[in-house]
Write a protein that holds these residues in place. Sequence first.
Motif, PDB file in Angstrom:
ATOM      1  N   GLY A  95     -10.556  17.873 -10.416  1.00  0.00           N
ATOM      2  CA  GLY A  95     -10.272  16.107 -10.725  1.00  0.00           C
ATOM      3  C   GLY A  95      -9.137  15.987  -9.325  1.00  0.00           C
ATOM      4  N   THR A  96      -8.600  16.547  -8.407  1.00  0.00           N
ATOM      5  CA  THR A  96      -7.156  16.748  -7.601  1.00  0.00           C
ATOM      6  C   THR A  96      -8.204  15.839  -6.847  1.00  0.00           C
ATOM      7  N   PHE A  97      -9.381  16.731  -6.358  1.00  0.00           N
ATOM      8  CA  PHE A  97     -10.347  16.336  -5.180  1.00  0.00           C
ATOM      9  C   PHE A  97     -10.896  14.608  -5.469  1.00  0.00           C
ATOM     10  N   THR A  98     -10.965  14.667  -6.590  1.00  0.00           N
ATOM     11  CA  THR A  98     -12.064  12.952  -6.823  1.00  0.00           C
ATOM     12  C   THR A  98     -10.363  12.020  -6.516  1.00  0.00           C
ATOM     13  N   LEU A  99      -9.237  12.427  -7.396  1.00  0.00           N
ATOM     14  CA  LEU A  99      -8.642  11.975  -7.061  1.00  0.00           C
ATOM     15  C   LEU A  99      -7.899  11.768  -6.096  1.00  0.00           C
ATOM     16  N   LEU A 100      -8.445  12.289  -4.381  1.00  0.00           N
ATOM     17  CA  LEU A 100      -7.937  12.581  -3.460  1.00  0.00           C
ATOM     18  C   LEU A 100      -8.098  11.494  -2.693  1.00  0.00           C
ATOM     19  N   ASN A 101      -9.514  11.535  -2.989  1.00  0.00           N
ATOM     20  CA  ASN A 101     -11.544  10.553  -2.354  1.00  0.00           C
ATOM     21  C   ASN A 101     -10.816   9.233  -2.422  1.00  0.00           C
ATOM     22  N   ALA A 102     -10.361   8.935  -4.214  1.00  0.00           N
ATOM     23  CA  ALA A 102     -10.067   7.331  -4.204  1.00  0.00           C
ATOM     24  C   ALA A 102      -9.231   7.356  -4.002  1.00  0.00           C
ATOM     25  N   MET A 103      -7.991   7.782  -3.452  1.00  0.00           N
ATOM     26  CA  MET A 103      -6.541   7.676  -2.685  1.00  0.00           C
ATOM     27  C   MET A 103      -7.535   6.928  -0.985  1.00  0.00           C
ATOM     28  N   ILE A 104      -8.016   8.092  -0.622  1.00  0.00           N
ATOM     29  CA  ILE A 104      -8.160   6.983   0.314  1.00  0.00           C
ATOM     30  C   ILE A 104      -9.843   6.000   0.607  1.00  0.00           C
ATOM     31  N   GLN A 105     -10.130   5.935  -0.760  1.00  0.00           N
ATOM     32  CA  GLN A 105     -11.315   4.561  -0.503  1.00  0.00           C
ATOM     33  C   GLN A 105     -10.808   2.955  -0.946  1.00  0.00           C
ATOM     34  N   TYR A 106      -9.142   3.465  -1.517  1.00  0.00           N
ATOM     35  CA  TYR A 106      -8.180   2.505  -1.994  1.00  0.00           C
ATOM     36  C   TYR A 106      -7.442   2.001  -0.655  1.00  0.00           C
ATOM     37  N   GLY A 107      -7.349   3.447  -0.192  1.00  0.00           N
ATOM     38  CA  GLY A 107      -5.962   2.465   0.807  1.00  0.00           C
ATOM     39  C   GLY A 107      -4.654   3.627   0.213  1.00  0.00           C
ATOM     40  N   CYS A 108      -4.309   4.606  -0.216  1.00  0.00           N
ATOM     41  CA  CYS A 108      -3.480   4.345  -1.363  1.00  0.00           C
ATOM     42  C   CYS A 108      -3.336   6.394  -0.139  1.00  0.00           C
ATOM     43  N   GLN A 109      -1.837   5.695   0.399  1.00  0.00           N
ATOM     44  CA  GLN A 109      -1.202   7.127   1.494  1.00  0.00           C
ATOM     45  C   GLN A 109       0.380   8.522   1.321  1.00  0.00           C
TER      46      GLN A 109
END
Length: 322
Positions: A95-109
């Motif tokens: 779950g966390t890795f999916t969240l981190l990938n989404a953060m990178i994809q959508y530009g949240c730092q």
Amino acid sequence: MRVLVTGGAGYIGSHIVLELMELGHEIIIVDDMEKGNEANLFPENEFIKGEIQDPEILKKAFAKKVDAVFHFAAWKAAGESMTDPLKYTMNNLNGTFTLLNAMIQYGCQYIVFSSSAAVYGAPKYLPIDENHPLQPENYYGYTKLCIEENLEWFDKLKGLKSARLRYFNAAGYDPKGRIKGIEKTPANLLPIIMEAASGIRNGFQIYGNDYETEDGTCVRDYIHVSDLAKAHVLALNYIMANNQSLTVNLGSESGYSVKEMTDLSEKVVGKPISHVTGPRRLGDPAKLLASSKKARELLNWKPIYSDAETLLSSMWNLYKNL
């Protein structure tokens, strides 16, 4: 700011949401409601029901720009993690890795991560500071450490800044009484005592009274959840202002034994609370105490609600009306 809170209907997450609301932030909550409580959802916030393992759920959450993430969506029962590690792999890690990938994809730092003192394992010395060896003794603690290590890599490789906040024993409820839903299936001492006091359960068990402590029962460091909430906001401010990741302990730096908390609970609720004393549990250290010096120095944070009476009275004010 527009802020995403995963697990925002849960015990700790809902208190962070309150803190963010007071500061005027726009909040999106993602929660699958397995542990979340509908009573802790506030209508002014956007709510998306679903799991963070689902990219489509995260696509909805990041539909508009998200400035920061507070991450609380995880299983946390240490004993269960040893008998059902796959459950903890899928939810906590995947779950966390999916969240981190989404953060990178959508530009949240920026992410504030709910970690745990379980990353330390059995204490080699007290109080435990951030330089203590990291040797978790259960799979739950390992998942938290694994995520911390991955956050370090995401910082190096993608510039994602994180605050890794290692809690000790979170307890208490909003002193203003705005949180109405109790924690589901708690595994920690104080909510179990409150369930016994309010009749939700028939009683509770003290595990061992022959430890090398003043009264023979285990000593733990309790931190009020509203003090935790303040620390999360301060941690986000720190990593954004300094563009630098952060790892800190969050504890009260004072300990109460199981017997002390039992006796004080009976005083707060005004009646005896049914309990028995049984044998020790495997893996329970005699004492756990935090050093929060780093959080005090870097975040200018100081717990103000974490004395035993405030912890217990804020809980009883909710449980006595159930």
